[in-house]
Motif scaffolding. Structure first.
Motif, PDB file in Angstrom:
ATOM      1  N   TYR A  48       0.850  -1.202   0.000  1.00  0.00           N
ATOM      2  CA  TYR A  48       0.000   0.000   0.000  1.00  0.00           C
ATOM      3  C   TYR A  48       0.888   1.255   0.000  1.00  0.00           C
ATOM      4  N   ALA A  49       0.592   2.200  -0.906  1.00  0.00           N
ATOM      5  CA  ALA A  49       1.362   3.452  -0.974  1.00  0.00           C
ATOM      6  C   ALA A  49       0.889   4.371   0.150  1.00  0.00           C
ATOM      7  N   VAL A  50       1.670   4.432   1.207  1.00  0.00           N
ATOM      8  CA  VAL A  50       1.260   5.135   2.439  1.00  0.00           C
ATOM      9  C   VAL A  50       0.893   6.592   2.166  1.00  0.00           C
ATOM     10  N   LYS A  51       1.561   7.207   1.178  1.00  0.00           N
ATOM     11  CA  LYS A  51       1.340   8.632   0.894  1.00  0.00           C
ATOM     12  C   LYS A  51      -0.116   8.952   0.576  1.00  0.00           C
ATOM     13  N   ALA A  52      -0.858   7.969   0.066  1.00  0.00           N
ATOM     14  CA  ALA A  52      -2.238   8.242  -0.360  1.00  0.00           C
ATOM     15  C   ALA A  52      -3.130   8.622   0.817  1.00  0.00           C
ATOM     16  N   PHE A  69       3.890  -2.350   2.751  1.00  0.00           N
ATOM     17  CA  PHE A  69       3.785  -0.888   2.638  1.00  0.00           C
ATOM     18  C   PHE A  69       4.918  -0.298   1.804  1.00  0.00           C
ATOM     19  N   ASP A  70       4.534   0.563   0.857  1.00  0.00           N
ATOM     20  CA  ASP A  70       5.501   1.364   0.097  1.00  0.00           C
ATOM     21  C   ASP A  70       5.603   2.712   0.801  1.00  0.00           C
ATOM     22  N   THR A  71       6.804   3.063   1.241  1.00  0.00           N
ATOM     23  CA  THR A  71       6.971   4.308   1.999  1.00  0.00           C
ATOM     24  C   THR A  71       7.939   5.236   1.264  1.00  0.00           C
ATOM     25  N   PHE A  92      11.403   1.055   1.052  1.00  0.00           N
ATOM     26  CA  PHE A  92      11.687   2.505   1.007  1.00  0.00           C
ATOM     27  C   PHE A  92      11.669   2.838  -0.483  1.00  0.00           C
ATOM     28  N   GLY A  93      10.489   3.208  -0.987  1.00  0.00           N
ATOM     29  CA  GLY A  93      10.268   3.263  -2.429  1.00  0.00           C
ATOM     30  C   GLY A  93      10.587   4.585  -3.092  1.00  0.00           C
ATOM     31  N   ASN A  94      11.086   5.541  -2.316  1.00  0.00           N
ATOM     32  CA  ASN A  94      11.446   6.843  -2.878  1.00  0.00           C
ATOM     33  C   ASN A  94      12.844   6.738  -3.484  1.00  0.00           C
ATOM     34  N   PRO A 147      -0.762  12.095 -14.561  1.00  0.00           N
ATOM     35  CA  PRO A 147       0.493  11.482 -15.012  1.00  0.00           C
ATOM     36  C   PRO A 147       1.645  11.905 -14.116  1.00  0.00           C
ATOM     37  N   LEU A 148       2.616  11.051 -13.960  1.00  0.00           N
ATOM     38  CA  LEU A 148       3.783  11.417 -13.159  1.00  0.00           C
ATOM     39  C   LEU A 148       4.839  11.925 -14.137  1.00  0.00           C
ATOM     40  N   SER A 149       5.647  12.850 -13.688  1.00  0.00           N
ATOM     41  CA  SER A 149       6.599  13.501 -14.594  1.00  0.00           C
ATOM     42  C   SER A 149       7.851  12.642 -14.746  1.00  0.00           C
ATOM     43  N   PHE A 178       8.247   0.406 -11.985  1.00  0.00           N
ATOM     44  CA  PHE A 178       7.744   1.482 -12.845  1.00  0.00           C
ATOM     45  C   PHE A 178       6.419   1.931 -12.273  1.00  0.00           C
ATOM     46  N   HIS A 179       5.935   3.068 -12.743  1.00  0.00           N
ATOM     47  CA  HIS A 179       4.605   3.555 -12.364  1.00  0.00           C
ATOM     48  C   HIS A 179       3.945   4.042 -13.635  1.00  0.00           C
ATOM     49  N   VAL A 180       2.777   3.521 -13.951  1.00  0.00           N
ATOM     50  CA  VAL A 180       2.134   3.840 -15.236  1.00  0.00           C
ATOM     51  C   VAL A 180       1.352   5.151 -15.190  1.00  0.00           C
ATOM     52  N   GLY A 181       1.467   5.894 -14.080  1.00  0.00           N
ATOM     53  CA  GLY A 181       0.728   7.162 -13.945  1.00  0.00           C
ATOM     54  C   GLY A 181      -0.497   6.935 -13.094  1.00  0.00           C
ATOM     55  N   SER A 182      -0.806   7.925 -12.258  1.00  0.00           N
ATOM     56  CA  SER A 182      -1.906   7.740 -11.318  1.00  0.00           C
ATOM     57  C   SER A 182      -3.247   7.976 -12.014  1.00  0.00           C
ATOM     58  N   GLN A 183      -4.292   7.305 -11.487  1.00  0.00           N
ATOM     59  CA  GLN A 183      -5.630   7.352 -12.120  1.00  0.00           C
ATOM     60  C   GLN A 183      -5.475   6.940 -13.588  1.00  0.00           C
ATOM     61  N   GLN A 184      -4.902   5.760 -13.767  1.00  0.00           N
ATOM     62  CA  GLN A 184      -4.640   5.242 -15.110  1.00  0.00           C
ATOM     63  C   GLN A 184      -5.902   4.547 -15.612  1.00  0.00           C
ATOM     64  N   GLY A 217       4.022  -0.923  -9.461  1.00  0.00           N
ATOM     65  CA  GLY A 217       3.570   0.398  -9.015  1.00  0.00           C
ATOM     66  C   GLY A 217       2.089   0.503  -8.730  1.00  0.00           C
ATOM     67  N   GLY A 218       1.643   1.778  -8.684  1.00  0.00           N
ATOM     68  CA  GLY A 218       0.217   2.049  -8.464  1.00  0.00           C
ATOM     69  C   GLY A 218      -0.436   2.394  -9.784  1.00  0.00           C
ATOM     70  N   GLY A 219      -1.395   3.309  -9.748  1.00  0.00           N
ATOM     71  CA  GLY A 219      -2.059   3.737 -10.977  1.00  0.00           C
ATOM     72  C   GLY A 219      -3.494   3.259 -11.084  1.00  0.00           C
ATOM     73  N   PHE A 220      -3.873   2.282 -10.249  1.00  0.00           N
ATOM     74  CA  PHE A 220      -5.243   1.751 -10.307  1.00  0.00           C
ATOM     75  C   PHE A 220      -6.212   2.872  -9.919  1.00  0.00           C
ATOM     76  N   PRO A 221      -7.227   3.103 -10.758  1.00  0.00           N
ATOM     77  CA  PRO A 221      -8.037   4.305 -10.570  1.00  0.00           C
ATOM     78  C   PRO A 221      -9.131   4.162  -9.523  1.00  0.00           C
ATOM     79  N   ILE A 255       2.517  -4.885  -6.322  1.00  0.00           N
ATOM     80  CA  ILE A 255       1.764  -3.703  -6.749  1.00  0.00           C
ATOM     81  C   ILE A 255       1.727  -2.717  -5.583  1.00  0.00           C
ATOM     82  N   GLU A 256       1.607  -1.431  -5.917  1.00  0.00           N
ATOM     83  CA  GLU A 256       1.633  -0.384  -4.883  1.00  0.00           C
ATOM     84  C   GLU A 256       0.413   0.522  -4.988  1.00  0.00           C
ATOM     85  N   PRO A 257      -0.787  -0.007  -4.829  1.00  0.00           N
ATOM     86  CA  PRO A 257      -1.962   0.858  -4.978  1.00  0.00           C
ATOM     87  C   PRO A 257      -2.069   1.882  -3.857  1.00  0.00           C
ATOM     88  N   GLY A 258      -2.403   3.115  -4.246  1.00  0.00           N
ATOM     89  CA  GLY A 258      -2.662   4.172  -3.261  1.00  0.00           C
ATOM     90  C   GLY A 258      -4.090   4.639  -3.459  1.00  0.00           C
TER      91      GLY A 258
HETATM   92  N1  PLP Z   1       4.172   3.911  -5.782  1.00  0.00           N
HETATM   93  C1  PLP Z   1       4.926   4.988  -6.026  1.00  0.00           C
HETATM   94  C2  PLP Z   1       6.395   4.820  -6.086  1.00  0.00           C
HETATM   95  C3  PLP Z   1       4.343   6.245  -6.204  1.00  0.00           C
HETATM   96  O1  PLP Z   1       5.110   7.317  -6.455  1.00  0.00           O
HETATM   97  C4  PLP Z   1       2.926   6.359  -6.096  1.00  0.00           C
HETATM   98  C5  PLP Z   1       2.253   7.647  -6.284  1.00  0.00           C
HETATM   99  O2  PLP Z   1       2.802   8.683  -6.508  1.00  0.00           O
HETATM  100  C6  PLP Z   1       2.181   5.209  -5.811  1.00  0.00           C
HETATM  101  C7  PLP Z   1       2.829   4.003  -5.676  1.00  0.00           C
HETATM  102  C8  PLP Z   1       0.697   5.238  -5.673  1.00  0.00           C
HETATM  103  O3  PLP Z   1       0.094   5.496  -6.884  1.00  0.00           O
HETATM  104  P1  PLP Z   1      -1.472   5.485  -7.044  1.00  0.00           P
HETATM  105  O4  PLP Z   1      -2.033   6.362  -6.013  1.00  0.00           O
HETATM  106  O5  PLP Z   1      -1.699   5.957  -8.438  1.00  0.00           O
HETATM  107  O6  PLP Z   1      -1.936   4.062  -6.877  1.00  0.00           O
END
Ligand code: PLP
Length: 380
Positions: A48-52, A69-71, A92-94, A147-149, A178-184, A217-221, A255-258
């Motif tokens: 799980y992408a904690v940032k979400a 957890f993806d942190t 530590f996914g950053n 989209p992510l830059s 990889f990350h296919v872009g958020s809200q893909q 990665g994430g990207g699931f809408p 997978i890293e859904p947020g």
């Molecule tokens: N994983 C990484 C490395 C990210 O940078 C992000 C979002 O920026 C996510 C997962 C979560 O993506 P999403 O919210 O599109 O599922």
């Protein structure tokens, strides 16, 4: 909106506690979402992408269900640990980390790190000797609403060099992310990314580096105004792409859904503070709310995320409106380019319900701009 959220908001109003905007997240929806991911991609581990949405209640629920957890920071690592996750379930996914933060993460037991260049590999090798690293590759994110830059990731050819450097420095190069872009919205977006990842696997194998993991990665809408395909459709498409590009040697996958995990679990309740026009001839009304870009609705920037908004007047005739937040910043305006249809009967003092706001809202509202407190959140 779930029955549980409706009842919660009714009680909040009844008790006179609805003086500020708030976010309410239904944890039952998060539970259902986790189960849907686990079912749709049964061979992938969920990080799980904690940032979400880093609320302790969300993290504790997911930890208890077996999520990893993806942190992105040491603070997020500490939140995941406090929620009950063991270090082997945290990455530590950053790709951009201070060396002292890598060292701190290593001391906390974290052994899985993201990198996207040789300089970051050198930091990890010094601060987290022997750790596993995966290299993030760039992807153009076509089809994504958020989209992510090019900020994160490197070309696939460079990824081979980065992983080679990791091996030389005593790290364990384990895979590609990889990350296919958020809200893909494009179900097939993972296909080309997996083709690129499989090429890196082959190029690395030629150098004697045997990769074992793909982090998809994430990207699931989540559902905003438009419907989105269910996660099971994504799961099928991803599985087909894995078979196509890796044959019968499908690697371990993550997978890293947020957004897809928590987005549809949350509703923001806000209040109409003022309705006005800029001139008598204007067709467009300005609707000023007690929440805006700085109170949690930052993703309306570029108008890429268009939330569904409900009011007590649903069914009435609609008129185009620009929405605006409560701060003194003139950038605190939503949907000015493409005005948002709201009921003509909307009045000052009405509540508006902003749906699909469980992800990327509360964390954006941490600054008390103009003395306005951060968004109140309830996880029920
Ligand atoms: N994983 C990484 C490395 C990210 O940078 C992000 C979002 O920026 C996510 C997962 C979560 O993506 P999403 O919210 O599109 O599922």
């Amino acid at each position: 909106m779930t029955e549980r959220i409706q009842e919660f908001l009714r009680n909040r109003r009844k008790n006179g506690l609805d003086t500020e905007p708030c976010l309410v997240v239904d944890l039952e929806v998060v539970r259902d979402n986790y189960q849907s991911f686990a079912k749709a991609l049964p061979d992938s581990r969920v990080f799980y992408a904690v940032k979400a949405n880093p609320a302790p209640e969300v993290l504790a629920l997911l930890a208890s269900m077996g999520s990893c957890f993806d942190t992105a920071t040491v603070a997020e690592i500490e939140m995941a640990l406090a929620a009950g996750a063991t270090p082997d379930r945290i990455s530590f996914g950053n790709t951009i980390k201070k060396e002292r933060d890598i060292a701190r993460a290593f001391a906390l037991g974290i052994r899985l790190f993201a990198v996207d260049c040789a300089a970051e590999v050198e930091k990890v090798a010094r601060a987290a000797p022997g750790a596993k690293v995966f290299c993030r590759i760039l992807y153009d994110c076509a089809g994504a609403e958020w989209p992510l830059s090019r900020k994160f990731g490197c070309d696939p050819e460079m990824a081979v060099e980065v992983l080679d450097a990791a091996k030389r420095l005593g790290l364990e190069p384990c895979g590609i992310s990889f990350h296919v872009g958020s809200q893909q919205r494009k179900v097939k977006a993972w296909d080309r990314a997996l083709a690129m990842a499989s090429q890196v696997f082959r190029d690395c194998a030629e150098r004697g580096i045997n990769l074992t993991m793909v982090n998809m990665g994430g990207g699931f809408p989540t559902k905003y105004l438009k419907d989105v395909p269910p996660v099971v459709t994504y799961g099928r498409s991803i599985f087909r792409a894995l078979r196509k590009h890796f044959g019968n040697q499908i690697p371990e996958t993550i997978i890293e859904p947020g957004r897809g995990m928590v987005g549809n679990a949350g509703i923001i309740e806000s209040e109409v503070v003022l309705i006005s026009k800029k001139s008598d001839e204007d067709e467009v009304r300005w609707v000023y709310l007690d929440i805006g870009k700085f109170g949690g609705l930052a993703e309306t920037m570029d108008e890429s995320i268009r939330y569904a908004i409900r009011t007590r007047h649903d069914g009435a005739d609609m008129t185009p409106c620009v929405l605006a937040g409560p701060t003194c910043d003139s950038a605190d305006v939503l949907y000015e380019k493409n005005p948002y249809p709201l009921p003509v009967t909307l009045e000052i003092g009405d509540k508006v319900l902003i749906e699909g706001t469980g992800a990327y809202t509360s964390t954006y509202s941490s600054v008390a701009f103009n003395g306005i407190p951060p968004l109140k959140t309830y996880h029920i």
